[in-house]
Design a protein around this motif. Sequence first.
Motif, PDB file in Angstrom:
ATOM      1  N   THR A  25       0.829  -1.204   0.000  1.00 53.90           N
ATOM      2  CA  THR A  25       0.000   0.000   0.000  1.00 53.90           C
ATOM      3  C   THR A  25       0.862   1.251   0.000  1.00 53.90           C
ATOM      4  OG1 THR A  25      -1.886  -1.068   1.068  1.00 53.90           O
ATOM      5  CG2 THR A  25      -1.656   1.310   1.390  1.00 53.90           C
ATOM      6  N   TYR A  26       1.926   1.256   0.798  1.00 54.22           N
ATOM      7  CA  TYR A  26       2.797   2.430   0.840  1.00 54.22           C
ATOM      8  C   TYR A  26       3.432   2.666  -0.532  1.00 54.22           C
ATOM      9  CZ  TYR A  26       2.484   0.987   5.733  1.00 54.22           C
ATOM     10  OH  TYR A  26       2.039   0.566   6.959  1.00 54.22           O
ATOM     11  N   ALA A  27       3.937   1.589  -1.149  1.00 58.00           N
ATOM     12  CA  ALA A  27       4.564   1.718  -2.460  1.00 58.00           C
ATOM     13  C   ALA A  27       3.551   2.181  -3.508  1.00 58.00           C
ATOM     14  CB  ALA A  27       5.201   0.392  -2.868  1.00 58.00           C
ATOM     15  N   TYR A  28       2.336   1.688  -3.408  1.00 54.30           N
ATOM     16  CA  TYR A  28       1.262   2.081  -4.331  1.00 54.30           C
ATOM     17  C   TYR A  28       0.991   3.581  -4.239  1.00 54.30           C
ATOM     18  CZ  TYR A  28      -3.677   2.634  -5.756  1.00 54.30           C
ATOM     19  OH  TYR A  28      -4.852   3.067  -6.313  1.00 54.30           O
ATOM     20  N   TYR A  29       0.883   4.090  -3.029  1.00 53.52           N
ATOM     21  CA  TYR A  29       0.583   5.517  -2.886  1.00 53.52           C
ATOM     22  C   TYR A  29       1.776   6.394  -3.232  1.00 53.52           C
ATOM     23  CZ  TYR A  29      -4.121   4.814  -1.228  1.00 53.52           C
ATOM     24  OH  TYR A  29      -5.454   4.484  -1.164  1.00 53.52           O
ATOM     25  N   VAL A  30       2.986   5.939  -2.962  1.00 54.30           N
ATOM     26  CA  VAL A  30       4.166   6.686  -3.420  1.00 54.30           C
ATOM     27  C   VAL A  30       4.147   6.782  -4.946  1.00 54.30           C
ATOM     28  CG1 VAL A  30       6.683   6.596  -3.630  1.00 54.30           C
ATOM     29  CG2 VAL A  30       5.606   6.178  -1.418  1.00 54.30           C
ATOM     30  N   HIS A  31       3.817   5.678  -5.607  1.00 50.95           N
ATOM     31  CA  HIS A  31       3.730   5.657  -7.069  1.00 50.95           C
ATOM     32  C   HIS A  31       2.683   6.644  -7.570  1.00 50.95           C
ATOM     33  CE1 HIS A  31       3.909   3.943 -11.116  1.00 50.95           C
ATOM     34  NE2 HIS A  31       2.588   3.887 -11.112  1.00 50.95           N
ATOM     35  N   ARG A  32       1.612   6.833  -6.807  1.00 54.37           N
ATOM     36  CA  ARG A  32       0.551   7.767  -7.177  1.00 54.37           C
ATOM     37  C   ARG A  32       0.901   9.219  -6.857  1.00 54.37           C
ATOM     38  NH1 ARG A  32      -5.314   5.909  -5.130  1.00 54.37           N
ATOM     39  NH2 ARG A  32      -5.477   8.176  -5.329  1.00 54.37           N
ATOM     40  N   GLY A  33       2.034   9.445  -6.230  1.00 54.63           N
ATOM     41  CA  GLY A  33       2.452  10.808  -5.942  1.00 54.63           C
ATOM     42  C   GLY A  33       2.198  11.270  -4.527  1.00 54.63           C
ATOM     43  N   ALA A  34       1.771  10.357  -3.655  1.00 54.12           N
ATOM     44  CA  ALA A  34       1.547  10.711  -2.253  1.00 54.12           C
ATOM     45  C   ALA A  34       2.870  10.726  -1.498  1.00 54.12           C
ATOM     46  CB  ALA A  34       0.596   9.726  -1.595  1.00 54.12           C
ATOM     47  N   GLU A  35       2.887  11.451  -0.391  1.00 51.46           N
ATOM     48  CA  GLU A  35       3.985  11.372   0.558  1.00 51.46           C
ATOM     49  C   GLU A  35       3.585  10.356   1.632  1.00 51.46           C
ATOM     50  OE1 GLU A  35       5.246  15.061   2.190  1.00 51.46           O
ATOM     51  OE2 GLU A  35       5.149  16.100   0.271  1.00 51.46           O
ATOM     52  N   VAL A  36       4.451   9.399   1.873  1.00 46.25           N
ATOM     53  CA  VAL A  36       4.183   8.352   2.851  1.00 46.25           C
ATOM     54  C   VAL A  36       5.299   8.352   3.876  1.00 46.25           C
ATOM     55  CG1 VAL A  36       3.859   5.882   3.234  1.00 46.25           C
ATOM     56  CG2 VAL A  36       2.956   6.947   1.145  1.00 46.25           C
ATOM     57  N   MET A  37       4.913   8.386   5.146  1.00 46.73           N
ATOM     58  CA  MET A  37       5.879   8.314   6.234  1.00 46.73           C
ATOM     59  C   MET A  37       5.520   7.156   7.156  1.00 46.73           C
ATOM     60  SD  MET A  37       6.995  11.109   9.157  1.00 46.73           S
ATOM     61  CE  MET A  37       7.873  12.162   8.009  1.00 46.73           C
ATOM     62  N   VAL A  38       6.523   6.388   7.523  1.00 51.75           N
ATOM     63  CA  VAL A  38       6.380   5.326   8.513  1.00 51.75           C
ATOM     64  C   VAL A  38       7.083   5.760   9.787  1.00 51.75           C
ATOM     65  CG1 VAL A  38       7.187   3.006   9.139  1.00 51.75           C
ATOM     66  CG2 VAL A  38       6.065   3.386   6.936  1.00 51.75           C
ATOM     67  N   VAL A  39       6.415   5.571  10.908  1.00 49.14           N
ATOM     68  CA  VAL A  39       7.015   5.785  12.226  1.00 49.14           C
ATOM     69  C   VAL A  39       7.242   4.426  12.873  1.00 49.14           C
ATOM     70  CG1 VAL A  39       6.552   6.584  14.571  1.00 49.14           C
ATOM     71  CG2 VAL A  39       6.089   8.087  12.641  1.00 49.14           C
ATOM     72  N   SER A  40       8.456   4.177  13.331  1.00 50.12           N
ATOM     73  CA  SER A  40       8.768   2.995  14.141  1.00 50.12           C
ATOM     74  C   SER A  40       8.865   3.440  15.586  1.00 50.12           C
ATOM     75  CB  SER A  40      10.092   2.356  13.705  1.00 50.12           C
ATOM     76  OG  SER A  40      10.057   1.958  12.359  1.00 50.12           O
ATOM     77  N   CYS A  41       7.981   2.926  16.435  1.00 48.73           N
ATOM     78  CA  CYS A  41       7.959   3.380  17.826  1.00 48.73           C
ATOM     79  C   CYS A  41       9.203   2.950  18.587  1.00 48.73           C
ATOM     80  CB  CYS A  41       6.706   2.844  18.521  1.00 48.73           C
ATOM     81  SG  CYS A  41       5.160   3.533  17.881  1.00 48.73           S
ATOM     82  N   THR A  42       9.727   1.767  18.276  1.00 43.60           N
ATOM     83  CA  THR A  42      10.918   1.270  18.962  1.00 43.60           C
ATOM     84  C   THR A  42      11.949   0.835  17.934  1.00 43.60           C
ATOM     85  OG1 THR A  42      10.504  -1.134  19.052  1.00 43.60           O
ATOM     86  CG2 THR A  42       9.289   0.256  20.616  1.00 43.60           C
ATOM     87  N   GLY A  43      13.138   0.536  18.426  1.00 45.87           N
ATOM     88  CA  GLY A  43      14.206   0.071  17.559  1.00 45.87           C
ATOM     89  C   GLY A  43      14.289  -1.427  17.434  1.00 45.87           C
ATOM     90  N   GLY A  44      13.380  -2.175  18.058  1.00 46.09           N
ATOM     91  CA  GLY A  44      13.442  -3.629  17.983  1.00 46.09           C
ATOM     92  C   GLY A  44      14.635  -4.221  18.707  1.00 46.09           C
ATOM     93  N   GLU A  45      15.066  -3.526  19.753  1.00 42.66           N
ATOM     94  CA  GLU A  45      16.305  -3.931  20.440  1.00 42.66           C
ATOM     95  C   GLU A  45      16.229  -5.315  21.077  1.00 42.66           C
ATOM     96  OE1 GLU A  45      16.014   0.560  20.479  1.00 42.66           O
ATOM     97  OE2 GLU A  45      14.654  -1.111  20.932  1.00 42.66           O
ATOM     98  N   ARG A  46      15.044  -5.745  21.484  1.00 43.07           N
ATOM     99  CA  ARG A  46      14.920  -7.035  22.172  1.00 43.07           C
ATOM    100  C   ARG A  46      14.468  -8.159  21.236  1.00 43.07           C
ATOM    101  NH1 ARG A  46      13.833  -3.389  26.558  1.00 43.07           N
ATOM    102  NH2 ARG A  46      15.265  -3.893  28.271  1.00 43.07           N
ATOM    103  N   GLY A  47      14.587  -7.931  19.944  1.00 37.78           N
ATOM    104  CA  GLY A  47      14.273  -8.987  18.999  1.00 37.78           C
ATOM    105  C   GLY A  47      15.354 -10.062  18.994  1.00 37.78           C
ATOM    106  N   ASP A  48      15.028 -11.188  18.391  1.00 42.59           N
ATOM    107  CA  ASP A  48      15.967 -12.292  18.225  1.00 42.59           C
ATOM    108  C   ASP A  48      16.441 -12.353  16.775  1.00 42.59           C
ATOM    109  OD1 ASP A  48      15.649 -13.243  20.899  1.00 42.59           O
ATOM    110  OD2 ASP A  48      13.742 -14.148  20.302  1.00 42.59           O
ATOM    111  N   ILE A  49      17.518 -13.060  16.537  1.00 43.76           N
ATOM    112  CA  ILE A  49      17.956 -13.332  15.177  1.00 43.76           C
ATOM    113  C   ILE A  49      17.120 -14.502  14.665  1.00 43.76           C
ATOM    114  CG2 ILE A  49      19.888 -13.992  13.699  1.00 43.76           C
ATOM    115  CD1 ILE A  49      21.756 -12.824  15.872  1.00 43.76           C
ATOM    116  N   LEU A  50      16.313 -14.266  13.653  1.00 42.78           N
ATOM    117  CA  LEU A  50      15.351 -15.259  13.187  1.00 42.78           C
ATOM    118  C   LEU A  50      15.735 -15.858  11.836  1.00 42.78           C
ATOM    119  CD1 LEU A  50      12.059 -13.412  14.192  1.00 42.78           C
ATOM    120  CD2 LEU A  50      13.339 -15.131  15.483  1.00 42.78           C
ATOM    121  N   ASN A  51      16.933 -15.566  11.373  1.00 40.30           N
ATOM    122  CA  ASN A  51      17.414 -16.078  10.093  1.00 40.30           C
ATOM    123  C   ASN A  51      18.743 -16.771  10.334  1.00 40.30           C
ATOM    124  OD1 ASN A  51      18.299 -16.551   7.497  1.00 40.30           O
ATOM    125  ND2 ASN A  51      18.287 -14.403   6.855  1.00 40.30           N
ATOM    126  N   GLU A  52      18.735 -18.103  10.313  1.00 40.75           N
ATOM    127  CA  GLU A  52      19.951 -18.856  10.615  1.00 40.75           C
ATOM    128  C   GLU A  52      21.053 -18.603   9.588  1.00 40.75           C
ATOM    129  OE1 GLU A  52      20.740 -20.592  13.275  1.00 40.75           O
ATOM    130  OE2 GLU A  52      18.826 -19.955  14.126  1.00 40.75           O
TER     131      GLU A  52
END
Length: 313
Positions: A25-52
């Motif tokens: 959806t974000y890519a679709y609206y950027v293609h249409r000429g919209a400005e799209v901003m994503v906010v990440s509330c956290t940095g994901g610091e307590r995530g795990d490595i999920l790709n061996e």
Amino acid sequence: MPTVTPRLLAVHAHPDDESSKGAATYAYYVHRGAEVMVVSCTGGERGDILNEGLEARAMAERDLPGLRRLEMDAAARVLGIRHRWLGYVDSGMPTEDGSLPPNSFAAIPLEISAEPLVRVIREFRPQVLLTYDENGGYPHPDHIRCHRVSMAAYEWAADPGRYPATGDAWQISKLYYDRIFNAKRMASVFEQVRIDDPQSPLLEHFEGMMERFGEQPDLATTHVPAGDFFEARDDALRSHASQVSPDSSFFFWPNDLQRTAWPYEDFQLIDSKVETSMPENDLFAGIQDEPVRSAEHGDHEHGDHEHGNEAAE
């Protein structure tokens, strides 16, 4: 009446959430000429490595937060979006007694954690806000807090008495919840797989997905025709290599099959300050023919501000 630039703000709990929940959806609206901003509330610091097979494993083991910032930057470039870090620390999953790490995102009072998002809203001035429902999409503490912060900021950004130092009040026109993973979509894709290849090993996977989503009510009101941007969605998700392996279930469904069965991403309209009719196929329905209003200063278009990947605190 002057035409205004469509601006969409999507608020997510962690980096990588934006790529699994709405990236096409974000890519679709950027293609249409919209400005799209994503906010990440956290940095994901307590995530795990999920790709061996993670190529950057040494960095992930040494500095996972730093790697996740690089991954988020790569995903933003793929999608053509702007990005802001809200600046809070990942809460992780709660302990058995329900406690959370001190000063983590979900442990901070709402009045404090909402202020940076209010600032972003007043600077960016979106007409549309996307976020999670009251369950957070799934009950991670940061996802639930992301919902609460988003709802508070949606209301408080329009109130000139709240956080006056963060800029002029701004009324967002439409508020949506993410409903991308839903029973109708699953059933449609399942049926298309069954028609195209009755012996497909994917059918067993789909049956499990149907069990998970089949009992959920159909809440989607708005079906965004973003099928041409499923590849951009997948490339953005692959940018988060520490969190998503190449054989992830996110990539089980061929995109051509998805485009045939359900070429949409789905959302639920929760509140609208403009007139619209259901069902919708555009998050900006009812907005393009309306003047965009500052809650405090009437009609005006704002000047462009480039925020980039900076913190909002």
